[in-house]
Structure formats: C-alpha cells, structure tokens
Enzyme design. Structure first.
Site, PDB file in Angstrom:
ATOM      1  CB  THR A   1      -0.952   0.021   1.206  1.00 25.18           C
ATOM      2  OG1 THR A   1      -0.215  -0.259   2.395  1.00 25.18           O
ATOM      3  CG2 THR A   1      -2.041  -1.011   1.037  1.00 25.18           C
TER       4      THR A   1
ATOM      5  CG  ASP B   1       4.676  -3.678   9.105  1.00 28.59           C
ATOM      6  OD1 ASP B   1       4.358  -3.246   7.978  1.00 28.59           O
ATOM      7  OD2 ASP B   1       4.272  -3.173  10.167  1.00 28.59           O
TER       8      ASP B   1
ATOM      9  CB  CYS C   1      -8.485  -7.529  22.309  1.00 33.27           C
ATOM     10  SG  CYS C   1      -9.698  -8.861  22.308  1.00 33.27           S
TER      11      CYS C   1
HETATM   12 CA    CA Z   1       2.364  -2.070   7.825  1.00 30.10          CA
END
Ligand code: CA
Length: 711
Positions: free
Chosen positions: A269, A335, A640
């Site tokens: 992205t 990441d 959570c």
């Molecule tokens: Ca990321």
C-alpha cells in the site's frame, strides 16, 4: 533468539505482543506577503516561504523553511500565540497547511478545521461523517496526516476511502469520489498531493489484507486519470491500468502462483510518501509491506522478491507509467514499509563534487538511502540504528540478511521491529546544514510464524503470532525491563559523509516529526508533550515547552504581517500509543487534540485538560481456571491487543478493559463483543472471528489481569 534461550527475546516478545505497527530554487512568494493560492510555482522545489503550501512544505518535501525571524539568537523568547481545541481524544498526525492567512488542519476521523492563522479563530469545520465502524479497518488509529490545496480548492482523503474537494473559503463540498473497494479493509490516512491538474492519493490496509495502488484524479471533477498497482492481481492479468506493463515484465515473475497473497491482496500500500520530482517530470512514491507479512505464508513456493512491496517507485507524472524502482526490502517479511518520508535535494555527489539530484529515505528497515532521482540508482545505503535482520548492503544494493532474519516456528528478536527504525513521523532536510533530521527509534519485536492463521475479516492478518510461547502472567519488573530497551532519538544524518553529525537521545520512542528552518533551528515534539528547538548545526537544546499533550505530528512555520509563527497539532493516539501506551502508564499526558501556535513574545497559556478520572479497580472478581485464562490470553492477543493494548493495559486512548463495567457483566460483554452494541463508537462485532466461548475466555483473561496485576 530462541524462545527458551536468551531472556531478552522472550521478554520483548511478551510485552510487545500485539503492539506492532503495529508509516533550492525559485520561491516566488515574499516573506510577509500572502499571495493568493493559485500559482503552481508557489510550491516549487526548495525551501518553504511565508506560507506552508504542501504536505512537505514544498514539492521537494524537505520540511525546511527559509524563514529566519525566529532563530538561534531569539528562540528562547518563543511563547504561545493561540491555541485551538480539536475536540478529539484519538490520534493526531496532521501537517497543517497555511495559505492566504488560513490554516487547514485535520484531526481524527478525517475532520478538517479551517482557522484564521493569526488568531486561531475557527472559520469552518468539515466533518465527512465517517461511519465509526470503519475504525476497525484502521491498523493504526483513525488518523489523518493533512490536506492539499490548489486554486481555492482543498483536497481531503477520508478514512473510508473517499477523496473529496472542498471550497477553501467555505468548506462546501465540490466533489467526492470513492477511491477504494469499500467492502475491503482499505483506509486513507495520508495527505493527497496535487501535481499539475491531478490530485494523487494512495491508501492503507496491508495489515488486514488488501492490494496497494496509487491513483491520480482530475482536480476539476475527480475523474480517474491513472492508477498504478504496486503488486499483481491474483491472476496476474492486466488491469487496464498504468501499471500493466511494469507488472507483466517485473512484478508478476517475482510472485509465486499460490499462497495467502492471492486471498489477502499482497499488500504494497502507498499510504504516505508521494513526491513530485519536477526536474525529471516524475512522481516518486513509497510502497508498504507485503500482506500477509510472513513471506513463507504469503508466497510459499515463490523465491522472488515480491515486487513492488517495500520499494521506492518512480512513474511518469502525466501517465503513471513505470520509470524505475529500488526495493529496500526484497521479499519483505517484517512489515518493513518503504512509505517513509521521501525528500528530493541536490547534493555534491556528482563528478568532481558537482550537484546531483537525489531522493533520500530512512524507511522502517533501518538503512538511510540516497538514490539518484533520475535513474533510481543506489548511491549509498547505511544503517542509522542497530539492526538484527541485516549486516549491510551487497554490491548490488541488496540487504545482506542474517541467518535468523527469516523467522520460522521459533521466536526471533527483530530489530528494527515492525514499528520501524523510523515510522510516518516526517523527516526533514536542511540544505543550509546539509543534514537530514530523522525521528528515529529502537523498538524491537520478537516474531514467529502464526500457525493458526486464517481469514479473519475484522482483525490483523499478518502470519505472525504475537502471543505464542508467552504466558498470561509476567514476572515483576518485566515491563520496566522491556521499556528500558526501547529508545527514541533525533539523528542529524549527513547524507554525503554517510554518518550522523549529532544525535539527541529521547526518553522513549515514537516522538514527533521534524521542522527545519533557516533560523538555524530544528523543532521536534516528544511523546511526553515537550516541543523542543535545537540548534541545527550542533543539536544543542535551545528552548522547550510542555504542551500538556503528547506530540506526534510535525511542526510547521509561516509568516503573516511580518510575524513568524511556529505551530504544531498535539494529541498522540496513533499506532504506538494505542498498542503500547502502557510503557508510559503514568507519564504520558492526556491524548487530547489541540493546535498550539507560537510567536516571539507570545504570552498565551495552554489550558489544562479537564478529564474525568477512571476508577482503576476491577468491577468484578476473576473467574475461570488457568486453562481458560490462557485461552483468553491467546485470543486477546490476536483480536484485541492492537487497539486495547498488550497485556490488557490500555494507554487510555481506547478503553482499558480491565476497569470497564462491560467486562464485569457477561451479558453486556457478549452484546458488545459479538453483537456490535458499540459499533457506533468503532467497536464492531467480532462474531466472525470469535465464538461465544472464546469471547468469554477473553473476559476471564481480562478480569484475571484486573484482579492479579503482574509485570
Ligand atoms: Ca504495515
């Protein structure tokens, strides 16, 4: 590090579980003289002048202002000119835009405020009324980093994927287009950029599973002009988009033919950095991580690089067609987005010290890159933080990975962790000092494969297990020890000498973005709420003030009627604060959004926050045996923790479930967790991924934490 081996790896893994990422020439305006916005040339390359017209100050996005009325000699006299309440407790990351005496600043839920830049008086507020259920798609809080402006029109990216054009004077909506498939977990948090007669916007969502792209829309009516997909579609077929040729030739062969990428979109992205390189008439943008993170799950039999994840990509400005790319992290597994600030500059790196136009980035992976802007050729890449994943770059400019970097079923301590050596907090560059100022950090993370990964529509889906091997209760001192390992610093990096010239150590990570000025100053806010001015040449601290709220956003500066102002939006929220505020349990100021503006001799004050105190005691006794609590811990970590905090300790941005009356009541818990009673607040139903028994196990774990605090 092995799970049962060195204590530090396990320790970090426990406490950090779930907290991860959880991303000079030709000014025409005259100082003090606000000209109408409408001249493309006003936001030219080089340093920012009296106004702050683009996200990065100018098209080169150096975040360096040529204003110098406030300088090293008088910065000590800086005082508050005015403050303005943003009325949110959620994350604030905005760069204010200042044009024609008006400040445009965004807040949580993509709400846009237009203020008189002299006084802070509110002119209008535009609320795009985002459905609060969309908040569950936002990996890193419901933030917005700012707007773009051109010819009296303001362009706003909205969290739910809309791109909107507003009348700059009135806030009236001119047009609105939906830029994403809203059935998928896309979000927009980044600032649009206006390039000639187009407005460019990307999106986020690679933690939950989407396919990334950058789009260009016509400024007049929002018509799509071109789109560049950063990764293949599942069938590797043409999309009828600008990226078709580049995907067919370069990207498609770098992906295998099966694996979770086909279901999860592959990621990549374009959620932050986009710059217009006018000299070479191209757009350069940063591409995010692969989806899911774990490359062995994402693309199990592929051995390719998974282009263009974690890459810097250049395309033709008019057509969006591919020019070049440089992949910072081939076959990303951690990441390690390359979405961080991209800065264009002229450095003496040509033959015989001649000027060479470069693009610079300090992405999450910890290397500071200098690339030739025209060709994308690597000029240099050097580690600016300690790292465990690579030992350097090889002759081809590829990272030399360590043997343990591609974690498997055993835990490995990754440095940088997924929060990155540098995240979205904007970097700045001073052409005067010839230094890049990096808001750097060390936030390690233990990572290993998530054996139970499956499709979970409302949750993170990374292929990395944030809890496995850890226990619901922790030895005393754990959190303190982990916290001591986490560092934040401001690094003044010399991109020619390829090393830091000076470094300032902060108390912890996740400090604010940077402003550099011709007054010889560097401004940065801290997580603990101090706005600080440093001498650019030396790093000497010259001035500071506590703003009574954490600061993540970058300051900007502007000049009106001969007065120079410095302004910053406060309020911390954001990815780190949602998930890891517990590191700063009693020290972090309230997370309340506010614009605070300074001038020399300002005598204003910053109001105290009048916040109701939460009663920190359990509202019900613990229940269930150790097995139930253990099961609850696992499900909590998966479903959570990224919002309500690892170890069930919240920062206060979102409710601390330990003290919530909802947790105390079985029926209420079920209504909220499984039936979506609080969907209007962003707490959507988790019925698609939790059974009633699993939800009840989580309640048992949270009440165990409330009644038996450990760590
Ligand atoms: Ca990321």
């Amino acid at each position: 590090m092995r799970r049962n081996g060195v204590w530090r790896g396990a320790l970090v893994g426990v406490a950090v579980a779930g907290m991860v990422g959880l991303q000079g020439c030709g000014q025409v305006e005259t100082a003090g003289q606000a000209m109408p916005v409408g001249h493309d040339s006003m936001a030219r390359a080089g340093s920012a002048g009296a106004q702050w017209l683009t996200y990065g100050g100018t098209k080169d996005e150096q975040r360096h202002s040529r204003l110098s009325r406030i300088n090293t000699g008088n910065v000590g006299k800086l005082g508050v000119a005015w403050t303005y309440e943003l009325s949110t407790g959620r994350g604030v990351e905005a760069t204010p835009i200042v044009a024609d005496g008006v400040m445009y600043v965004t807040s949580a839920w993509s709400v846009l405020h237009a203020l008189d830049a002299r006084t802070g008086r509110e002119l209008w507020v535009y609320d795009p009324e985002v459905d609060r259920a969309v908040g569950a798609k936002a990996c890193c809080d419901v933030v917005n980093r700012g707007v773009a402006i051109r010819d009296g029109v303001v362009f706003l990216g909205v969290l739910d994927g809309r791109l909107e054009a507003l009348d700059a004077k009135t806030g009236r909506l001119l047009w609105s287009v939906v830029t994403v498939d809203q059935a998928k977990p896309y979000t927009i948090t980044g600032a649009p950029r206006v390039i000639r007669d187009m407005v460019l916007i990307g999106n986020g969502g690679a933690e939950l599973g989407v396919r990334g792209y950058l789009s260009a829309y016509d400024v007049k009516d929002g018509r799509l002009r071109w789109r560049f997909y950063t990764v293949p579609n599942p069938d590797k077929r043409p999309d009828g988009a600008a990226s078709d040729e580049a995907l067919a030739r370069l990207a498609n062969p770098s992906w295998g033919d099966r694996g979770a990428w086909k279901r999860d979109g592959g990621g990549g992205t374009v959620w932050d950095a986009i710059v217009h390189d006018e000299v070479n008439d191209q757009v350069i943008f940063g591409v995010g991580n692969g989806s899911p993170w774990n490359a062995a799950i994402r693309d199990p039999d592929g051995r390719g690089d998974n282009l263009f994840v974690s890459s810097i990509v250049a395309v033709d400005a008019d057509t969006g067609r591919y020019r070049w790319h440089y992949q910072t992290t081939p076959r990303d597994n951690w990441d390690y987005t390359a979405t961080q600030t991209l800065i264009l500059a002229d450095l003496p790196l040509g033959p015989n010290g001649a000027a060479r136009r470069v693009v610079m980035q300090a992405p999450k992976n910890g290397f500071f890159y200098v690339l030739d802007a025209r060709t994308g050729a690597l000029i240099s890449g050097d580690a600016f933080v300690p790292m465990t994943w690579a030992t350097g770059l090889d002759a081809r400019g590829r990272p030399i990975e360590t043997a343990d970097a591609r974690y498997g079923d055993e835990s490995r301590l990754m440095m940088p962790g997924p929060l990155g050596a540098h995240n979205w907090h904007p970097m700045a560059y001073s052409p005067d000092a010839r230094l890049a100022f990096i808001p750097a950090q060390e936030v390690p993370q233990a990572m290993h494969r998530d054996l139970l990964m499956e499709t979970r529509p409302v949750a993170w889906n990374t292929g990395v297990d944030f809890s496995s091997g850890f226990a619901p209760r922790l030895p005393d001192g754990t959190i303190k020890a982990v916290r001591a390992m986490m560092k934040g610093r401001l690094i003044a990096w010399d991109p020619v000498a390829r090393r830091p010239r000076w470094t300032v150590e902060h108390d912890g990570p996740w400090n604010g973005g940077i402003l550099s000025t011709a007054g010889g100053l560097v401004f940065q806010g801290t997580l603990k709420g101090d706005l600080v001015a440093y001498e650019a040449a030396t790093g000497r601290r010259l001035w500071a003030m506590n703003l009574k709220s954490g600061i993540a956003a970058p300051p900007v500066t502007y000049e009106l009627d001969g007065e120079q102002y410095v302004t910053v939006a406060t309020g911390w929220g954001t990815a780190f604060a949602l998930a890891a505020g517990f590191f700063f349990d009693r020290e972090v100021p309230p997370a309340l959004g506010r614009v605070v503006t300074f001038r020399l001799g300002g005598t204003g004050t910053i109001p105290d926050h009048d916040l109701p105190m939460i009663e920190r005691r359990p509202k019900a006794p613990a229940f269930g045996d150790a097995r139930l609590v253990e099961a609850g811990f696992r499900h909590y970590a998966r479903s959570c923790a990224v919002c309500h905090g690892p170890l069930a300790i919240s920062s206060g941005v979102l409710p601390d479930l330990r003290w919530s009356p909802v947790t105390a009541d079985r029926a209420q818990w079920r209504e909220v967790v499984l039936e979506g009673r609080l969907a209007g607040n962003g707490m959507v139903s988790f019925a698609t991924q939790l059974t009633p028994d699993e939800a009840e196990a989580i309640r048992a774990y949270v009440l165990d934490r409330a009644n038996n605090p450990s760590g």
